[in-house]
Write a protein that holds these residues in place. Structure first.
Motif, PDB file in Angstrom:
ATOM      1  N   MET A 112     -23.037  51.439  37.463  1.00  9.55           N
ATOM      2  CA  MET A 112     -23.138  50.766  37.008  1.00  9.55           C
ATOM      3  C   MET A 112     -23.745  49.587  36.605  1.00  9.55           C
ATOM      4  SD  MET A 112     -22.254  50.940  41.092  1.00  9.55           S
ATOM      5  CE  MET A 112     -20.517  49.118  41.135  1.00  9.55           C
ATOM      6  N   GLU A 113     -25.297  49.712  36.250  1.00  7.72           N
ATOM      7  CA  GLU A 113     -25.810  48.543  35.107  1.00  7.72           C
ATOM      8  C   GLU A 113     -25.930  49.140  34.228  1.00  7.72           C
ATOM      9  OE1 GLU A 113     -27.155  45.534  36.010  1.00  7.72           O
ATOM     10  OE2 GLU A 113     -27.620  46.132  38.324  1.00  7.72           O
ATOM     11  N   ARG A 114     -25.238  50.192  33.905  1.00 12.14           N
ATOM     12  CA  ARG A 114     -25.502  50.963  32.125  1.00 12.14           C
ATOM     13  C   ARG A 114     -24.122  50.075  31.603  1.00 12.14           C
ATOM     14  NH1 ARG A 114     -23.218  55.187  29.400  1.00 12.14           N
ATOM     15  NH2 ARG A 114     -22.371  55.999  30.990  1.00 12.14           N
ATOM     16  N   VAL A 115     -22.961  50.646  32.220  1.00 10.96           N
ATOM     17  CA  VAL A 115     -21.680  50.674  31.856  1.00 10.96           C
ATOM     18  C   VAL A 115     -21.510  48.915  31.652  1.00 10.96           C
ATOM     19  CG1 VAL A 115     -19.562  50.548  32.706  1.00 10.96           C
ATOM     20  CG2 VAL A 115     -20.670  52.322  32.745  1.00 10.96           C
ATOM     21  N   LYS A 116     -21.640  48.319  32.991  1.00 14.48           N
ATOM     22  CA  LYS A 116     -21.868  47.000  32.892  1.00 14.48           C
ATOM     23  C   LYS A 116     -22.651  46.589  31.160  1.00 14.48           C
ATOM     24  CE  LYS A 116     -22.373  42.660  35.255  1.00 14.48           C
ATOM     25  NZ  LYS A 116     -23.674  41.702  36.313  1.00 14.48           N
ATOM     26  N   ARG A 117     -23.849  46.584  30.988  1.00 16.14           N
ATOM     27  CA  ARG A 117     -24.350  46.252  30.273  1.00 16.14           C
ATOM     28  C   ARG A 117     -23.976  46.824  28.459  1.00 16.14           C
ATOM     29  NH1 ARG A 117     -29.369  47.570  33.091  1.00 16.14           N
ATOM     30  NH2 ARG A 117     -28.943  49.716  31.554  1.00 16.14           N
ATOM     31  N   ASN A 118     -23.293  47.985  28.841  1.00 16.90           N
ATOM     32  CA  ASN A 118     -21.663  48.559  27.049  1.00 16.90           C
ATOM     33  C   ASN A 118     -21.021  47.458  27.425  1.00 16.90           C
ATOM     34  OD1 ASN A 118     -23.917  50.002  27.254  1.00 16.90           O
ATOM     35  ND2 ASN A 118     -22.976  52.014  27.911  1.00 16.90           N
ATOM     36  N   GLN A 119     -20.781  47.027  28.680  1.00 15.89           N
ATOM     37  CA  GLN A 119     -19.413  46.407  28.511  1.00 15.89           C
ATOM     38  C   GLN A 119     -19.512  44.908  27.894  1.00 15.89           C
ATOM     39  OE1 GLN A 119     -16.244  46.843  28.935  1.00 15.89           O
ATOM     40  NE2 GLN A 119     -16.427  48.867  29.743  1.00 15.89           N
ATOM     41  N   GLN A 121     -22.182  44.407  25.996  1.00 11.31           N
ATOM     42  CA  GLN A 121     -22.068  44.337  24.256  1.00 11.31           C
ATOM     43  C   GLN A 121     -20.983  44.538  23.843  1.00 11.31           C
ATOM     44  OE1 GLN A 121     -25.102  47.780  24.452  1.00 11.31           O
ATOM     45  NE2 GLN A 121     -26.610  46.225  25.189  1.00 11.31           N
ATOM     46  N   ILE A 122     -20.122  44.964  24.285  1.00 11.29           N
ATOM     47  CA  ILE A 122     -19.053  45.523  23.393  1.00 11.29           C
ATOM     48  C   ILE A 122     -18.076  43.799  22.661  1.00 11.29           C
ATOM     49  CG2 ILE A 122     -16.444  46.347  23.842  1.00 11.29           C
ATOM     50  CD1 ILE A 122     -18.023  49.058  24.880  1.00 11.29           C
ATOM     51  N   SER A 123     -18.115  42.943  24.377  1.00  8.19           N
ATOM     52  CA  SER A 123     -17.225  41.885  24.273  1.00  8.19           C
ATOM     53  C   SER A 123     -18.173  40.930  23.209  1.00  8.19           C
ATOM     54  CB  SER A 123     -17.620  41.455  26.062  1.00  8.19           C
ATOM     55  OG  SER A 123     -16.928  42.118  27.120  1.00  8.19           O
ATOM     56  N   SER A 124     -19.295  40.695  23.666  1.00  8.55           N
ATOM     57  CA  SER A 124     -20.403  39.984  22.221  1.00  8.55           C
ATOM     58  C   SER A 124     -19.630  40.359  20.871  1.00  8.55           C
ATOM     59  CB  SER A 124     -21.985  40.420  22.632  1.00  8.55           C
ATOM     60  OG  SER A 124     -22.357  39.390  21.992  1.00  8.55           O
ATOM     61  N   VAL A 125     -19.982  41.856  20.910  1.00 10.10           N
ATOM     62  CA  VAL A 125     -19.704  42.142  19.687  1.00 10.10           C
ATOM     63  C   VAL A 125     -18.377  41.411  19.183  1.00 10.10           C
ATOM     64  CG1 VAL A 125     -18.973  43.533  18.400  1.00 10.10           C
ATOM     65  CG2 VAL A 125     -20.943  43.954  19.377  1.00 10.10           C
ATOM     66  N   ALA A 126     -16.791  41.939  20.167  1.00 10.36           N
ATOM     67  CA  ALA A 126     -15.513  42.016  20.000  1.00 10.36           C
ATOM     68  C   ALA A 126     -15.207  40.076  19.334  1.00 10.36           C
ATOM     69  CB  ALA A 126     -14.955  41.709  21.407  1.00 10.36           C
ATOM     70  N   TYR A 127     -16.242  39.297  20.574  1.00 13.42           N
ATOM     71  CA  TYR A 127     -15.715  38.325  20.511  1.00 13.42           C
ATOM     72  C   TYR A 127     -15.969  37.354  19.624  1.00 13.42           C
ATOM     73  CZ  TYR A 127     -17.268  32.790  21.576  1.00 13.42           C
ATOM     74  OH  TYR A 127     -17.387  31.399  20.861  1.00 13.42           O
TER      75      TYR A 127
END
Length: 284
Positions: A112-119, A121-127
């Motif tokens: 869950m921690e890994r998925v949260k970090r990935n999300q 990072q994806i949100s930061s890139v998309a933003y």
């Protein structure tokens, strides 16, 4: 069509309160009779196929609704509308929290921690991808003054909202954890120092002032060295003699004698002569 052709011209009658009452009674009677005629139904389970069909129907209804929407006239957002919107959000938040029941906490696993970090990072890139080009504006003295005032007001409000804390005793376990943290910080700092600074020369300008200071330091060091040498001249430092020191001293003296007198060379020559003599005795 034939029905309408056979109809003649009628005389309109006004709708009186009595007619309104009779109409409402007829609607109530029709509703009661309709419910009485409904029998008992058999409940059916909601299957995944039914869920899929329901979602498709909602999507189709949303698409048809958007197609039927015509052009609208935009209205400006007034302060009154903003106030009403904030009030509605507050009311919705309060009602939502009241309707929330008791939940079962779940442990946070490494997955869950890994998925949260990935999300994140994806949100930061998309933003960042969605950001357009901005026009930089200069920071004026007025903006600096307002910024300092805001920081001071925030600091004052933060301190006002702070409650009184309960002091906790400093246990040996806390002391040990603190020392461990300091050691870890020191190791990380040393690693960072070795990677970034160690082995790299620092360039300093060789100015006349620097040369003068360097020469002065050399003279002071020379004077200090001679002064210490004159003080220590004629004196010695006593050393305790133990068996180990005596043995090492004797071994060193033996090695020195062997090297100085050439005993090792003579031993090698004698060994060679002995071998030659043995060979002669065997052949003779």
């Amino acid at each position: 069509v034939l029905y309408k052709e056979s109809l003649g011209t009628g005389t309109p009658t006004p709708v009186t309160p009595e007619m309104q009452r009779v109409k409402r009674n007829q609607e109530i009677c029709s509703s009661v009779l309709y419910k009485e005629n409904i029998g008992k139904a058999t409940p059916t389970p909601v299957t995944p196929e039914m869920e899929r069909v329901k979602r498709n129907q909602e999507i189709i209804s949303s698409v048809l609704y958007k197609e039927n929407v015509g052009k609208v006239t935009p209205t400006p957002i007034t302060p009154e509308m903003e106030r009403v919107k904030r009030n509605q959000e507050i009311i919705s938040s309060v009602l939502y929290k009241e309707n929330v029941g008791q939940a079962t906490p779940t442990p946070v696993t490494p997955e869950m921690e890994r998925v949260k970090r990935n999300q994140e990072q994806i949100s930061s890139v998309a933003y960042r991808e969605g950001l357009g080009k901005a026009t930089p504006s200069p920071i004026t003295p007025e903006m600096e003054r307002v910024k300092r005032n805001q920081e001071q007001i925030s600091s004052v409000l933060y301190k006002e909202h702070m409650a009184k804390g309960t002091p906790t005793p400093l246990t040996p376990e806390m002391e040990r954890a603190k020392r461990n943290q300091e050691n870890i910080s020191s190791v990380l700092y040393s690693d960072s120092f070795r990677k970034q600074v160690q082995g790299k020369a620092a360039y300093v300008l060789d100015t006349p002032e620097m040369r003068r200071v360097r020469e002065t330091q050399k003279h002071i060091s020379t004077v200090k060295y001679h002064e210490d040498f004159e003080k220590s001249k004629g004196s010695f430092t006593p050393v305790v003699t133990d068996p180990i020191t005596e043995r090492v001293k004797k071994n060193m003296q033996d090695f020195s004698d062997i090297s100085y007198r050439g005993i090792q060379r003579r031993v090698v020559e004698m060994e060679r002569k002995r071998v030659d003599q043995d060979q002669e005795n065997l052949t003779g």
